[in-house]
Design an enzyme around this catalytic site. Sequence first.
Site, PDB file in Angstrom:
ATOM      1  N   LYS A  72       0.842  -1.200   0.000  1.00 15.24           N
ATOM      2  CA  LYS A  72       0.000   0.000   0.000  1.00 15.24           C
ATOM      3  C   LYS A  72       0.878   1.252   0.000  1.00 15.24           C
ATOM      4  O   LYS A  72       2.094   1.158   0.237  1.00 15.24           O
ATOM      5  CB  LYS A  72      -0.899  -0.020   1.243  1.00 15.24           C
ATOM      6  N   ARG A 103     -11.891   0.954  13.546  1.00 14.02           N
ATOM      7  CA  ARG A 103     -11.818   1.518  12.197  1.00 14.02           C
ATOM      8  C   ARG A 103     -12.864   0.832  11.328  1.00 14.02           C
ATOM      9  O   ARG A 103     -14.028   1.153  11.425  1.00 14.02           O
ATOM     10  CB  ARG A 103     -10.386   1.381  11.665  1.00 14.02           C
ATOM     11  N   TYR A 128      17.060  31.379   4.457  1.00 21.29           N
ATOM     12  CA  TYR A 128      15.924  32.196   4.893  1.00 21.29           C
ATOM     13  C   TYR A 128      16.030  32.578   6.365  1.00 21.29           C
ATOM     14  O   TYR A 128      16.455  31.784   7.198  1.00 21.29           O
ATOM     15  CB  TYR A 128      14.616  31.421   4.718  1.00 21.29           C
ATOM     16  N   MET A 187      12.465  25.163   0.441  1.00 27.08           N
ATOM     17  CA  MET A 187      11.407  24.339  -0.136  1.00 27.08           C
ATOM     18  C   MET A 187      12.014  23.272  -1.035  1.00 27.08           C
ATOM     19  O   MET A 187      11.638  22.110  -0.978  1.00 27.08           O
ATOM     20  CB  MET A 187      10.410  25.214  -0.909  1.00 27.08           C
TER      21      MET A 187
HETATM   22  C1  LIG Z   1      -0.538  -1.510   6.709  1.00 30.54           C
HETATM   23  C2  LIG Z   1      -1.252  -2.741   7.048  1.00 30.54           C
HETATM   24  C3  LIG Z   1      -0.542  -3.922   7.313  1.00 30.54           C
HETATM   25  C4  LIG Z   1       0.979  -3.990   7.324  1.00 30.54           C
HETATM   26  O1  LIG Z   1       1.472  -3.273   8.419  1.00 30.54           O
HETATM   27  P1  LIG Z   1       3.036  -3.260   8.769  1.00 30.54           P
HETATM   28  O2  LIG Z   1       3.055  -2.869  10.179  1.00 30.54           O
HETATM   29  O3  LIG Z   1       3.665  -2.265   7.880  1.00 30.54           O
HETATM   30  O4  LIG Z   1       3.542  -4.631   8.544  1.00 30.54           O
HETATM   31  C5  LIG Z   1      -1.272  -5.061   7.560  1.00 30.54           C
HETATM   32  N1  LIG Z   1      -2.615  -5.039   7.560  1.00 30.54           N
HETATM   33  C6  LIG Z   1      -3.336  -3.933   7.322  1.00 30.54           C
HETATM   34  C7  LIG Z   1      -4.816  -3.985   7.341  1.00 30.54           C
HETATM   35  C8  LIG Z   1      -2.682  -2.742   7.073  1.00 30.54           C
HETATM   36  O5  LIG Z   1      -3.376  -1.622   6.836  1.00 30.54           O
END
Ligand SMILES: *Cc1c(COP(=O)(O)O)cnc(C)c1O
Length: 402
Positions: free
Chosen positions: A43, A141, A270, A341
């Site tokens: 992800k 969640r 800056y 920046m």
């Molecule tokens: C991000 C995520 C993981 C992996 O998490 P890590 O701690 O990076 O291994 C596993 N399951 C879900 C639902 C996630 O959102």
Amino acid sequence: MSMDYTDFTGPRWVEIDTDAIAHNVRRVKNALQAGTRLMAVVKADAYGCGAPEVARAALAAGADMLGVTTLEEGLELRAGGVTAPVLMFAPLLSQEAGQAVRHRLTPSVSHPGVLPALAAAARERGEVVDIHLKVETGMGRTGLAPEDIVPVALSLRGYPELRLEGVYTHFATAVYADSFVRTQFDRLQAALEDLKEAGIAVPVRHACNSAATFGFPEMQLDMVRVGTLLYGQYPGGGNKGWGLDLKDPWRVKARILHLREAPAGTSVGYGRDHILKKSTRVAVIPLGYADGLTVSPLVRPKNTVDLFKILVKTVAAFWGYGRAEVTVAGRVTPVIGRVGMQLSMVDVSHVPGVKLGDEVEAGLRRLNTNPRLPRVYLRSGQPYLVRTIQGEMSLAEEGVDH
Ligand SMILES: *Cc1c(COP(=O)(O)O)cnc(C)c1O
């Protein structure tokens, strides 16, 4: 004609060593209990490393499945030619069901409202679609309430186009290894027990992220969902003594664009925050806060120890400690003045023979690193692919010298 690959990237880029990713996948996979499968979580563009390329490396090294959050991320993997199973963690909207089914992306079901749309899309294509039920056990969640699992699973009998492949939950506190992990796991186990009593088979049960996989190995079940470790990092930082011997695939590089000897008394950057105390060789590099340099998330202290650490860092910053650093020719050099920046200044007085165009390495946080920085993928130490926001280019085909 010989070309350097940085001709394609400009003076700043990120190198991703896919051998290191493959190594980490193998290390994690070998340390799992017999029969536990590995989902490589890719992800957020593979934690900034680039999802399609990381997915390919992870699958080749033995990952069994991929995990992303959104439909969009799943579609990006398919567009990149990745055909392996992909689980999407976020709930799908009914209007997304058609695309998910068309691209054989596996939905997480956190609400039964999406089932009719998924079934209709599957029926239209004459296919059976795998789904995973997400159980809300304490993350607060997404997910079905534990008491709704059996009714929803039973309702699937009305949808022969949908197949229950998995049931899972997600831990809120695995990184702290506290007793709430056990509470959540017990709630999942109870839901699985209810399913069993109702005569419903669940082929793939899963709960663990990186921290739980090795913090609570008895909770690995049929599959673990691992992200952080595959990128060479340990959840919560520090080598946990898990004996994984991970490799870091990530290097941010930039070239020195400007170099000058500035006399004592010169102000740099800056706000004129920094006045040189002595004559200094100042290098300018094309990285700034727009790229993620020194940008770190503001963390709310979780306990008094955390609070103390943050206070110490803040006080240290006041006295000029803890500023951003980059490495030039193997030497750690401080960023001086305020980070700009897109351009920042580095004191390279103590780097012998430093010259214009030299490479520097900067420690940027992966997820804060500007996606506009080109990603250069390495295999056997050699760059083979450059990905920019404009697209990908294979270096092997271009006959680029290294
Ligand atoms: C991000 C995520 C993981 C992996 O998490 P890590 O701690 O990076 O291994 C596993 N399951 C879900 C639902 C996630 O959102």
